[in-house]
Design an enzyme around this catalytic site. Structure first.
Site, PDB file in Angstrom:
ATOM      1  CE1 TYR A 191       3.617   1.032   8.581  1.00  0.00           C
ATOM      2  CE2 TYR A 191       2.669   2.730  10.286  1.00  0.00           C
ATOM      3  CZ  TYR A 191       2.427   2.124   9.004  1.00  0.00           C
ATOM      4  OH  TYR A 191       1.057   1.998   8.217  1.00  0.00           O
TER       5      TYR A 191
ATOM      6  CG  HIS B 173      -3.999   0.775   8.602  1.00  0.00           C
ATOM      7  ND1 HIS B 173      -4.266  -0.385   7.878  1.00  0.00           N
ATOM      8  CD2 HIS B 173      -5.184   0.836   9.027  1.00  0.00           C
ATOM      9  CE1 HIS B 173      -5.153  -1.226   8.219  1.00  0.00           C
ATOM     10  NE2 HIS B 173      -5.894  -0.365   9.081  1.00  0.00           N
TER      11      HIS B 173
ATOM     12  NE  ARG C  69      -0.892  -0.310   5.053  1.00  0.00           N
ATOM     13  CZ  ARG C  69      -0.054   0.288   5.658  1.00  0.00           C
ATOM     14  NH1 ARG C  69       0.245   1.687   5.422  1.00  0.00           N
ATOM     15  NH2 ARG C  69       0.258  -0.255   6.820  1.00  0.00           N
TER      16      ARG C  69
END
Length: 336
Positions: A243, A234, A230
């Site tokens: 992250y 998110h 992606r």
């Protein structure tokens, strides 16, 4: 297939713009996943087979028959939103007329639903295949294991599609499982698994077509793992910079499935740069038009807030067991 992928990307770009304008409260992006989603939904028969998606599956649902207008009715919580009439968060896809079964926010809860639908299909002797999509994070949930195990035991007509984008929100794959691939887990449930490049649209289609044909012929489930990525956080509420590095994201963007399929089409002489740009311009105008149309669509009536929450008189869908449970005999008085 290329047009469908471009349409999904344009819808994604539009909903992010609307989110920044304060018009879209919550966005679950699809960008990066379009290739494996369109490719794996494509072999299914519309109106006959059953689609059980998860929240990132906009391109799956567009392939199943939803329109950009339907998408933005949900984004804006409008009365005619096919998923829930504006009663669910955006991206909780559903459409009874298209055999798209609604999911819920908790991860992997659609997996037992899909297994149950597939069991009903087999029990009734219907000519249908069930397909269910999920992310790699879902494979860490008990619901996932229970659903796949049940489907293997009963040899159900279902295809399990893992869109493995390497992160369960912020948790990397190395912290989710000790095996190298999700697909190798299929052998534990008694059916085949296969891992494919999620950016290879025709490769994903070919693998899904085999799995669908296998399910339709009575041979049981298949676990298909599409390695994808992606490009955005998110959700619109996530900060992915905490992250993963920007270098990692940019490297993944160089393998954009839309770009790769476009290059394949050019190599085959089916498209050129001019036609690709014209198609994008055409689809962007369509999406922008449907955004405006959905924004101006009617909101739900306040009087309908409790519709489908409580049973109503004459509601044949509700069991006729009375309105209250019958209590057990009361305990004797303390001084008895």
């Amino acid at each position: 297939m290329y047009r469908m992928m471009v349409t999904a990307r344009l819808c994604d770009e539009a909903q992010f713009r609307l989110n920044r304008q304060g018009k879209a409260p919550f966005v679950v992006p699809v960008s990066g996943h379009e290739g494996c989603q369109v490719a794996t939904a494509w072999p299914l028969r519309k109106g006959q087979d059953v689609f059980v998606p998860y929240y990132r599956d906009m391109a799956v649902c567009l392939t199943a028959g939803l329109t950009p207008y339907d998408v933005f009715l949900g984004v804006f919580g409008k009365r005619d939103d096919p998923s829930s009439g504006g009663r669910q968060m955006p991206a909780h896809w559903s459409a009874r007329r298209l055999n798209i079964v609604t999911g819920s926010s908790p991860i992997a809860t659609q997996i037992p639903h899909a297994a149950g639908v597939a069991y009903a299909v087999k029990y009734r002797g219907e000519d249908a295949v069930v397909a269910s999509w999920f992310g790699d994070g879902a494979t860490s949930e008990g619901d996932w294991h229970e659903g796949l195990n049940f489907s293997g035991i009963h040899k159900l007509p279902v295809v399990w599609v893992c869109e493995n984008n390497r992160y369960a929100i912020s948790v990397p794959l190395s912290k989710q499982m000790a095996v190298k691939t999700v697909s190798e887990r299929a052998s534990a449930y008694g059916f085949p698994g296969e891992t494919v490049d999620g950016n290879d649209v025709l490769g994903c289609y070919e693998a899904m077509k085999r799995a669908v044909d296998r399910a339709r012929s009575g041979e049981g489930p298949t676990l298909l793992e599409c390695m994808t990525y992606r490009f955005h956080p998110h959700t619109s509420d996530d900060d992915d910079r905490t992250y993963r590095s920007r270098e990692e994201v940019e490297e993944a963007r160089s393998k954009d499935p839309i770009l790769m399929l476009g290059n394949d089409l050019k190599g085959l002489g089916l498209m050129d740069d001019e036609r690709i740009e014209a198609l994008r311009t055409e689809q962007k105008a369509l999406v922008d038009q449907e955004v405006d149309r959905a924004w101006n669509a009617p909101d739900p009536d306040p009087e309908s807030a409790l519709l489908h929450v409580f049973g109503e008189a004459g509601d044949d869908a509700m069991p006729s067991h009375g309105t209250e449970a019958v209590p057990a005999e009361p305990p004797p008085p303390e001084d008895a």
